[in-house]
Motif scaffolding. Structure first.
Motif, PDB file in Angstrom:
ATOM      1  N   UNK A   1      26.621  14.207  45.438  1.00 19.30           N
ATOM      2  CA  UNK A   1      26.767  15.259  44.438  1.00 19.30           C
ATOM      3  C   UNK A   1      26.700  14.658  43.045  1.00 19.30           C
ATOM      4  N   UNK A   2      26.586  15.508  42.041  1.00 25.92           N
ATOM      5  CA  UNK A   2      26.642  15.083  40.645  1.00 25.92           C
ATOM      6  C   UNK A   2      28.035  15.401  40.116  1.00 25.92           C
ATOM      7  N   UNK A   3      28.633  14.488  39.380  1.00 21.75           N
ATOM      8  CA  UNK A   3      29.977  14.714  38.860  1.00 21.75           C
ATOM      9  C   UNK A   3      30.019  14.550  37.341  1.00 21.75           C
ATOM     10  N   UNK A   4      30.860  15.342  36.723  1.00 20.44           N
ATOM     11  CA  UNK A   4      31.179  15.187  35.296  1.00 20.44           C
ATOM     12  C   UNK A   4      32.696  15.160  35.165  1.00 20.44           C
ATOM     13  N   UNK A   5      33.198  14.173  34.436  1.00 18.60           N
ATOM     14  CA  UNK A   5      34.640  14.026  34.245  1.00 18.60           C
ATOM     15  C   UNK A   5      34.959  14.156  32.768  1.00 18.60           C
ATOM     16  N   UNK A   6      35.938  15.018  32.459  1.00 15.39           N
ATOM     17  CA  UNK A   6      36.293  15.266  31.064  1.00 15.39           C
ATOM     18  C   UNK A   6      37.805  15.139  30.867  1.00 15.39           C
ATOM     19  N   UNK A   7      38.191  14.520  29.774  1.00 14.87           N
ATOM     20  CA  UNK A   7      39.584  14.515  29.347  1.00 14.87           C
ATOM     21  C   UNK A   7      39.716  15.411  28.121  1.00 14.87           C
ATOM     22  N   UNK A   8      40.932  15.532  27.605  1.00 10.98           N
ATOM     23  CA  UNK A   8      41.133  16.377  26.425  1.00 10.98           C
ATOM     24  C   UNK A   8      41.455  17.820  26.742  1.00 10.98           C
ATOM     25  N   UNK A   9      41.728  18.115  28.019  1.00  7.61           N
ATOM     26  CA  UNK A   9      42.101  19.469  28.411  1.00  7.61           C
ATOM     27  C   UNK A   9      43.552  19.515  28.879  1.00  7.61           C
ATOM     28  N   UNK A  10      44.138  20.695  28.796  1.00  8.97           N
ATOM     29  CA  UNK A  10      45.478  20.929  29.306  1.00  8.97           C
ATOM     30  C   UNK A  10      45.545  22.311  29.926  1.00  8.97           C
ATOM     31  N   UNK A  11      46.625  22.597  30.628  1.00  9.65           N
ATOM     32  CA  UNK A  11      46.770  23.897  31.278  1.00  9.65           C
ATOM     33  C   UNK A  11      47.910  24.700  30.659  1.00  9.65           C
ATOM     34  N   UNK A  12      47.719  25.994  30.619  1.00  9.60           N
ATOM     35  CA  UNK A  12      48.771  26.945  30.256  1.00  9.60           C
ATOM     36  C   UNK A  12      48.944  27.868  31.459  1.00  9.60           C
ATOM     37  N   UNK A  13      50.172  27.999  31.929  1.00  5.56           N
ATOM     38  CA  UNK A  13      50.432  28.809  33.120  1.00  5.56           C
ATOM     39  C   UNK A  13      51.399  29.930  32.802  1.00  5.56           C
ATOM     40  N   UNK A  14      51.036  31.128  33.206  1.00  9.28           N
ATOM     41  CA  UNK A  14      51.889  32.306  33.095  1.00  9.28           C
ATOM     42  C   UNK A  14      52.456  32.576  34.474  1.00  9.28           C
TER      43      UNK A  14
END
Length: 448
Positions: free
Chosen positions: A375-388
């Protein structure tokens, strides 16, 4: 019987240590079982010590660990010379044992050494708290959890073995309770069947309390900390956050998993098995009612109970044309991630791609190399989650429209959206540097 777990701040400050004695004494007839964490800051020092080489750095770590306990003894026992000297002996004996362990470390693996070394934080604190209670007229006795929590062999993050732990806990705890003695048990640690010390992961003292409560069939598990309970958001960040008086087990588990730091994520699991209520209470505010966690949800506070967030949630996108209509593709992906100690938090899939956020990155590069073979993969940092989080959160049809309107008005892109199968959690992946901006807006709209 009921379990009282006291965290690092609760066992460190003189006023909260006095509160422990007051709380235990007030309910002595109800047969309390006490579980304690290490003094604040000690576990971090012990982790460093477990990786240190002989020399000045190691010597300085020993000095700092000793000094923190000396300061505690000075604050607690300064007016009682006999108790003061005895407390120092307790610490000195344990530190001598620790030094011997490190000097002989060539005889065991690094992973085993790490767990054995960091366990000394709870060993020392449980001995000191037990002695303090005794000095205050309470029959108390230290109990090392290696005698009652039997775990798997996974050093650094073991899990308890159900039948073996129930048998060991009943054999070691119940005789003390029947004699009118308050067991003061080390949190965070256990032992595998070979008797090797293991730890339950950082923050694992909450989990220890729940395991012990389950094993001895306690009527209640109390988690005593330095906040009034579970809030609608982190009160250090959202000043208008409200105390949530009641949560279901599932709501509490979702909050813990997605960033709320009041409870260890695995704390709820053992309690659920026997429907044992869990209370989160404040050692520094004994009159506060806290938060109770049990089966039945309580929606009197509104659909959304709490908003939690994590500033770091790396994103991994996996693309493959072969994914369409193929069997076992996701199973293969998750097997590779698990093989390389990578755990997943959120998941979103389409016919030709799957996106996941990572709870920890483990051995990322070998995992990517293996995934890239098919498969082809892309990895990214700089994200976060907000959960309700809230029971039956999707029961309000207009909820998601309001959520997206808020993000659109703030010009914040939602990179990924995930609904929990239990209808309790909606999580959104956004840029980490926009979380502080949007969370107060969401809290004001849905909770205040």
């Amino acid at each position: 019987m009921f379990v009282m777990k006291f965290g690092g701040t609760s066992v460190t400050k003189p006023e909260s240590v006095a509160a422990i004695s007051k709380l235990v004494s007030a309910r002595i007839k109800e047969q309390p079982v006490v579980v304690v964490s290490a003094l604040s800051g000690i576990t971090d020092l012990l982790v460093k010590l477990s990786h240190s080489a002989a020399g000045e750095v190691r010597d300085n770590l020993f000095t700092e660990i000793n000094q923190k306990h000396d300061d505690w003894i000075d604050a607690i026992f300064s007016s009682n010379n006999t108790a003061y000297n005895e407390a120092h002996k307790i610490v000195d004996n344990y530190l001598s044992e620790l030094a011997q362990l490190i000097n002989d470390s060539s005889l065991i693996s690094q992973l085993e050494l790490h767990d054995s070394v960091v366990a000394f934080g709870e060993k020392i604190s449980s001995a000191l708290i037990s002695y303090y209670l005794t000095q205050n007229g309470i029959q108390a006795q230290q109990l090392i959890a290696t005698n009652c929590i039997i775990t798997t062999n996974q050093f650094g993050g073991a899990d308890f073995m159900d039948a073996a732990t129930r048998k060991a806990s009943k054999a070691s705890i119940l005789p003390l309770v029947k004699q009118g003695v308050v067991p003061v048990i080390t949190g965070f640690i256990g032992a595998n069947r070979a008797g090797q010390t293991t730890i339950l992961g950082r923050g694992g003292s909450d989990y220890s309390a729940a395991i012990i409560g389950y094993a001895i069939q306690a009527s209640e598990i109390q988690i005593w900390t330095d906040v009034n309970g579970v809030y609608s958001a982190d009160p250090r960040v959202i000043k208008t956050a409200k105390l949530v008086k009641k949560l279901s087990y599932q709501e509490a588990a979702e909050l813990a998993m997605f960033g709320a730091k009041v409870l260890h994520p695995r704390t709820i699991q053992p309690a659920v098995k026997l429907s044992i209520p869990v209370k989160v209470l404040n050692t520094f505010n004994l009159d506060n009612i806290g938060t109770i966690i049990e089966h039945a949800p309580d929606n009197t506070d509104g659909t959304i109970k709490s908003i939690t967030w994590r500033k770091s949630a790396p994103l991994l996108n996996i693309y493959s044309a072969n994914m369409f209509l193929s069997k076992g593709f996701l199973q293969k992906v998750f097997a590779i991630l698990a093989k390389h100690d990578i755990s997943v938090n959120l998941l979103s899939a389409s016919e030709v791609s799957v996106s996941v956020t990572l709870d920890n990155i483990g051995k990322l590069n070998p995992a990517l190399a293996e995934l890239n073979k098919f498969a082809k993969t892309d990895y990214f940092e700089g994200f976060g989650t907000i959960s309700l989080v809230g029971d039956s959160i999707m029961a309000t049809p207009s909820l998601m429209q309001k959520v997206f309107n808020i993000f659109q008005a703030a010009k914040i892109r939602v990179q990924m959206l995930s609904y929990s199968a239990s209808n309790i959690n909606i999580s959104l992946l956004v840029a980490s540097d926009r979380i502080d901006e949007i969370v107060p807006v969401l809290h004001k709209e849905f909770i205040e």
